[in-house]
Design a protein around this motif. Sequence first.
Motif, PDB file in Angstrom:
ATOM      1  N   UNK A  73      -8.411   0.879 -17.519  1.00  0.00           N
ATOM      2  CA  UNK A  73      -7.977   0.250 -16.273  1.00  0.00           C
ATOM      3  C   UNK A  73      -7.116   1.234 -15.481  1.00  0.00           C
ATOM      4  N   UNK A  74      -7.487   1.440 -14.231  1.00  0.00           N
ATOM      5  CA  UNK A  74      -6.732   2.333 -13.368  1.00  0.00           C
ATOM      6  C   UNK A  74      -5.278   1.870 -13.270  1.00  0.00           C
ATOM      7  N   UNK A  75      -4.356   2.778 -13.595  1.00  0.00           N
ATOM      8  CA  UNK A  75      -2.947   2.465 -13.415  1.00  0.00           C
ATOM      9  C   UNK A  75      -2.504   1.240 -14.183  1.00  0.00           C
ATOM     10  N   UNK A  76      -3.241   0.894 -15.261  1.00  0.00           N
ATOM     11  CA  UNK A  76      -2.898  -0.263 -16.106  1.00  0.00           C
ATOM     12  C   UNK A  76      -2.823  -1.554 -15.296  1.00  0.00           C
ATOM     13  N   UNK A  77      -3.678  -1.663 -14.264  1.00  0.00           N
ATOM     14  CA  UNK A  77      -3.766  -2.885 -13.481  1.00  0.00           C
ATOM     15  C   UNK A  77      -2.794  -2.975 -12.337  1.00  0.00           C
ATOM     16  N   UNK A  78      -1.945  -1.952 -12.168  1.00  0.00           N
ATOM     17  CA  UNK A  78      -0.959  -1.989 -11.090  1.00  0.00           C
ATOM     18  C   UNK A  78      -1.585  -1.795  -9.717  1.00  0.00           C
ATOM     19  N   UNK A  79      -2.846  -1.384  -9.673  1.00  0.00           N
ATOM     20  CA  UNK A  79      -3.506  -1.175  -8.383  1.00  0.00           C
ATOM     21  C   UNK A  79      -3.704  -2.474  -7.616  1.00  0.00           C
ATOM     22  N   UNK A  80      -3.674  -3.588  -8.332  1.00  0.00           N
ATOM     23  CA  UNK A  80      -3.935  -4.877  -7.696  1.00  0.00           C
ATOM     24  C   UNK A  80      -2.675  -5.502  -7.101  1.00  0.00           C
ATOM     25  N   UNK A  81      -1.562  -4.803  -7.148  1.00  0.00           N
ATOM     26  CA  UNK A  81      -0.351  -5.323  -6.521  1.00  0.00           C
ATOM     27  C   UNK A  81      -0.531  -5.335  -5.012  1.00  0.00           C
ATOM     28  N   UNK A  84       1.100  -5.193   1.237  1.00  0.00           N
ATOM     29  CA  UNK A  84       1.818  -5.642   2.419  1.00  0.00           C
ATOM     30  C   UNK A  84       2.976  -6.528   2.002  1.00  0.00           C
ATOM     31  N   UNK A  85       3.847  -6.802   2.966  1.00  0.00           N
ATOM     32  CA  UNK A  85       4.990  -7.643   2.687  1.00  0.00           C
ATOM     33  C   UNK A  85       6.265  -6.825   2.566  1.00  0.00           C
ATOM     34  N   UNK A  86       7.380  -7.490   2.301  1.00  0.00           N
ATOM     35  CA  UNK A  86       8.675  -6.775   2.232  1.00  0.00           C
ATOM     36  C   UNK A  86       8.753  -5.787   1.076  1.00  0.00           C
ATOM     37  N   UNK A  87       7.965  -6.007   0.029  1.00  0.00           N
ATOM     38  CA  UNK A  87       7.998  -5.108  -1.121  1.00  0.00           C
ATOM     39  C   UNK A  87       6.789  -4.164  -1.151  1.00  0.00           C
ATOM     40  N   UNK A  88       6.122  -4.028  -0.005  1.00  0.00           N
ATOM     41  CA  UNK A  88       4.924  -3.195   0.042  1.00  0.00           C
ATOM     42  C   UNK A  88       5.187  -1.746  -0.327  1.00  0.00           C
ATOM     43  N   UNK A  89       6.295  -1.177   0.190  1.00  0.00           N
ATOM     44  CA  UNK A  89       6.601   0.227  -0.105  1.00  0.00           C
ATOM     45  C   UNK A  89       6.944   0.409  -1.585  1.00  0.00           C
ATOM     46  N   UNK A  90       7.684  -0.542  -2.130  1.00  0.00           N
ATOM     47  CA  UNK A  90       8.037  -0.460  -3.552  1.00  0.00           C
ATOM     48  C   UNK A  90       6.787  -0.563  -4.424  1.00  0.00           C
ATOM     49  N   UNK A  91       5.890  -1.488  -4.074  1.00  0.00           N
ATOM     50  CA  UNK A  91       4.654  -1.635  -4.836  1.00  0.00           C
ATOM     51  C   UNK A  91       3.763  -0.407  -4.719  1.00  0.00           C
ATOM     52  N   UNK A  92       3.793   0.241  -3.560  1.00  0.00           N
ATOM     53  CA  UNK A  92       3.003   1.460  -3.381  1.00  0.00           C
ATOM     54  C   UNK A  92       3.496   2.559  -4.315  1.00  0.00           C
ATOM     55  N   UNK A  93       4.811   2.712  -4.396  1.00  0.00           N
ATOM     56  CA  UNK A  93       5.356   3.705  -5.322  1.00  0.00           C
ATOM     57  C   UNK A  93       5.055   3.328  -6.770  1.00  0.00           C
ATOM     58  N   UNK A  94       5.108   2.041  -7.065  1.00  0.00           N
ATOM     59  CA  UNK A  94       4.820   1.599  -8.425  1.00  0.00           C
ATOM     60  C   UNK A  94       3.359   1.845  -8.782  1.00  0.00           C
ATOM     61  N   UNK A  95       2.461   1.605  -7.826  1.00  0.00           N
ATOM     62  CA  UNK A  95       1.044   1.863  -8.068  1.00  0.00           C
ATOM     63  C   UNK A  95       0.792   3.352  -8.265  1.00  0.00           C
ATOM     64  N   UNK A  96       1.434   4.171  -7.444  1.00  0.00           N
ATOM     65  CA  UNK A  96       1.257   5.608  -7.570  1.00  0.00           C
ATOM     66  C   UNK A  96       1.783   6.117  -8.907  1.00  0.00           C
ATOM     67  N   UNK A  97       2.937   5.601  -9.336  1.00  0.00           N
ATOM     68  CA  UNK A  97       3.495   6.017 -10.620  1.00  0.00           C
ATOM     69  C   UNK A  97       2.619   5.541 -11.777  1.00  0.00           C
ATOM     70  N   UNK A  98       2.129   4.299 -11.686  1.00  0.00           N
ATOM     71  CA  UNK A  98       1.262   3.776 -12.733  1.00  0.00           C
ATOM     72  C   UNK A  98      -0.030   4.558 -12.845  1.00  0.00           C
ATOM     73  N   UNK A  99      -0.573   4.968 -11.716  1.00  0.00           N
ATOM     74  CA  UNK A  99      -1.803   5.752 -11.732  1.00  0.00           C
ATOM     75  C   UNK A  99      -1.564   7.131 -12.337  1.00  0.00           C
ATOM     76  N   UNK A 100      -0.412   7.722 -12.040  1.00  0.00           N
ATOM     77  CA  UNK A 100      -0.096   9.039 -12.600  1.00  0.00           C
ATOM     78  C   UNK A 100       0.080   8.962 -14.114  1.00  0.00           C
ATOM     79  N   UNK A 101       0.759   7.920 -14.578  1.00  0.00           N
ATOM     80  CA  UNK A 101       0.943   7.750 -16.021  1.00  0.00           C
ATOM     81  C   UNK A 101      -0.400   7.496 -16.700  1.00  0.00           C
ATOM     82  N   UNK A 102      -1.242   6.658 -16.071  1.00  0.00           N
ATOM     83  CA  UNK A 102      -2.564   6.395 -16.639  1.00  0.00           C
ATOM     84  C   UNK A 102      -3.395   7.663 -16.711  1.00  0.00           C
ATOM     85  N   UNK A 103      -3.326   8.495 -15.693  1.00  0.00           N
ATOM     86  CA  UNK A 103      -4.116   9.728 -15.653  1.00  0.00           C
ATOM     87  C   UNK A 103      -3.725  10.667 -16.792  1.00  0.00           C
ATOM     88  N   UNK A 104      -2.456  10.665 -17.165  1.00  0.00           N
ATOM     89  CA  UNK A 104      -1.981  11.592 -18.181  1.00  0.00           C
ATOM     90  C   UNK A 104      -2.016  11.006 -19.594  1.00  0.00           C
TER      91      UNK A 104
END
Length: 209
Positions: A73-81, A84-104
């Motif tokens: 699963x890409x980014x351990x499922x964090x891609x589905x966060x 949009x919304x007030x936490x959109x930027x935080x979720x974007x960083x979380x998705x990017x970090x999850x994808x990087x960890x999954x890749x490695x």
Amino acid sequence: MRDYVCNVVRSHRCLCIFTVLQLTLMLSMLEVKLQIDQSPELQRPLTRVYLVTQLRELAWSPLFSGFAMGAMFYGYGLLHLPSKGPFGRFFSRLRSAGLAVWQQGSPVMLVPWTMKVAQNLSLFPCHMWQCLAKDAFLEADNCLLLVFLAVVLWNYLLILAIFSLVLAVRLNLQMMGARHIENGGNHELRAYVRGINELLGFEMIVLTD
């Protein structure tokens, strides 16, 4: 019928792989034990076969298979966060970090399942060696036949375990490779990929030169 089965496998690829992993793990937990019955009423010792397992380990076995599926699963499922919304930027960083960890580190998630299957399959040779060391074992009725069938069963389980692991690793590598697209100097492709990444809020697709 063959085309239907192939379409079902393609449509439910992750479910099929989880089924194969779980079935392999459960079969490896069935320990084959051969014992010699030397009762006085028997003229010759009799070989008995037992299939032993622990229900507690069977109940916990889906956790190992489910953990191994995390490698698929890409980014351990964090891609589905939500993006949009007030936490959109935080979720974007979380998705990017999850994808990087999954890749490695995603192949590491297959290690617990692999170790558990290897541990279960290693019990049979040890038990068989202990049985063959007994003098009365080879003199028992149906001894060689049951030993042969038990060894054949163990070999099939070993092949199934290797096949399941190769299947999971191959899918994991395919998903990793799917993130990378060769640029080839195509400006339209670069703009298209940039638009997708901006829409998602992180670098989902990586262009390589």
